[in-house]
Design an enzyme around this catalytic site. Structure first.
Site, short mmCIF file in Angstrom:
data_model
loop_
_atom_site.label_atom_id
_atom_site.label_comp_id
_atom_site.label_asym_id
_atom_site.label_seq_id
_atom_site.Cartn_x
_atom_site.Cartn_y
_atom_site.Cartn_z
N HIS A 134 -7.43 28.46 -21.42
CA HIS A 134 -7.10 29.36 -20.31
C HIS A 134 -6.31 30.56 -20.81
O HIS A 134 -6.62 31.71 -20.49
CB HIS A 134 -6.29 28.64 -19.24
CG HIS A 134 -5.69 29.58 -18.23
ND1 HIS A 134 -6.40 30.04 -17.14
CD2 HIS A 134 -4.48 30.19 -18.17
CE1 HIS A 134 -5.65 30.88 -16.45
NE2 HIS A 134 -4.47 30.99 -17.06
N HIS A 139 -6.80 35.20 -20.84
CA HIS A 139 -5.89 36.34 -20.76
C HIS A 139 -6.00 37.37 -21.88
O HIS A 139 -5.85 38.57 -21.64
CB HIS A 139 -4.44 35.83 -20.74
CG HIS A 139 -4.00 35.27 -19.44
ND1 HIS A 139 -3.67 36.05 -18.35
CD2 HIS A 139 -3.81 33.99 -19.03
CE1 HIS A 139 -3.32 35.29 -17.33
NE2 HIS A 139 -3.39 34.03 -17.72
N GLU A 179 -4.42 36.92 -12.72
CA GLU A 179 -5.05 35.60 -12.70
C GLU A 179 -6.37 35.58 -11.93
O GLU A 179 -7.36 35.00 -12.39
CB GLU A 179 -4.10 34.56 -12.10
CG GLU A 179 -2.91 34.21 -12.98
CD GLU A 179 -3.29 33.37 -14.20
OE1 GLU A 179 -4.48 32.99 -14.35
OE2 GLU A 179 -2.40 33.11 -15.01
N SER A 205 -11.98 31.81 -17.02
CA SER A 205 -11.86 30.55 -17.77
C SER A 205 -12.36 29.35 -16.98
O SER A 205 -12.28 28.22 -17.44
CB SER A 205 -10.40 30.32 -18.19
OG SER A 205 -9.55 30.27 -17.06
#
Length: 302
Positions: A134, A139, A179, A205
């Site tokens: 993740h 990111h 996010e 993700s």
């Protein structure tokens, strides 16, 4: 963005790894086994195939540019070297979620914390808290984009000046952008994937949310507005009821930097009002897609 220590984080502390005051550790590459590397390889190949045509081009290009296309858990130092050359950012290994203020310090110094451990094979489709895949896959690729990289840096600097009582407002902004953010797709054909592209880490993700966020009729897709986002609750246990859609990373830079610095210099007006529900659609909203609400839970917004 972390709120509190978790059982998984405590497990990592108890594992004997040396954790510094800023929560960083040396990436314990010797602790990765064949299963960890296989999980990375499987997830990377699956998500990159799934995101073709669904994620923004900056994400796809960034993942390749920083060297994530390997059949093993990437070497953080090697990723950092490529990232530094692109935008002056680097990644630092951490045992898991870190306290908010430490997280902001890292961002303000162009360091992105990446959890070192990998999920298990039975957790491919869902994991309660962030793992290496993740954090690193979700990111870091966009940190190779100069405008996005500067936006996250600006967020870290602005967040350090915010009062603790305003942290829920910061969390909402980070949640609905970094996010779970979508952006307009200027080149989309009519009716294609709702005319949006994915950029949020929690979406890229996740196999399920990658499809749901751009193709499902259930969620709302609303034009991004800073005050609106700061006053909107979100979901941590299901797919999102609402996605906010930015026009560009330049708009995101304005919101994450000068925008929140100005809005939260005195957070009381925003704190004092009752926040909107995660699925609310207001008369003042610019609505790209009004959701059918199929599968929504009636409670549980945070």
């Amino acid at each position: 963005m972390a709120i509190a220590a978790t059982a998984k984080l405590q497990e990592q502390f108890d594992a004997g790894l040396e954790t510094r005051a800023d929560f960083t550790i040396d990436q314990p590459r010797e602790r990765y086994g064949a299963v960890d590397h296989a999980v990375w390889d499987q997830l990377y190949r699956r998500q990159m195939a799934l995101l073709d045509g669904r994620a923004c081009e900056a994400f796809i290009e960034g993942a390749q540019r920083i060297g994530l296309n390997v059949a093993h858990v990437p070497d953080f130092d090697a990723v950092s070297e490529r990232l530094m050359a692109a935008t002056g950012w680097r990644i630092v290994a951490v045992p898991g979620l870190v306290p908010d203020r430490i997280f902001f310090e890292h961002l303000a110094n162009r360091r992105f914390p990446v959890t070192w451990w990998m999920r298990r094979p039975d957790q491919l489709d869902y994991l309660q808290e962030p793992d290496c895949f993740h954090d690193l896959f979700g990111h870091v690729p966009l940190l190779a984009d100069p405008v996005f990289a500067d936006a996250i840096h600006a967020y870290g600097r602005a967040a350090l000046a915010v009062e603790d009582r305003a942290l829920p407002l910061l969390a909402r902004l980070y949640w609905y952008t970094v996010e779970f953010g979508l952006m307009r797709d200027a080149d989309a054909k009519p009716g294609a994937a709702q005319g949006v592209k994915i950029y949020g880490a929690g979406i890229v993700s996740s196999k399920g949310e990658s499809l749901y966020s751009v193709e499902s009729a259930a969620p709302n897709r609303l034009a991004f507005d800073l005050d609106r986002v700061l006053r909107t609750r979100y979901r941590i246990d299901t797919f999102q009821k609402t996605y906010f859609v930015i026009d560009s990373f330049a708009q995101l830079f304005d919101a994450l930097g000068a925008g929140i610095a100005a809005r939260l210099a005195d957070p009381e007006p925003l704190i004092a009002v009752e926040p909107h529900g995660a699925g609310d659609v207001l008369a003042s909203d610019t609505v790209y897609t009004r959701g059918t609400r199929e599968g929504w839970l009636a409670d549980g917004d945070v």
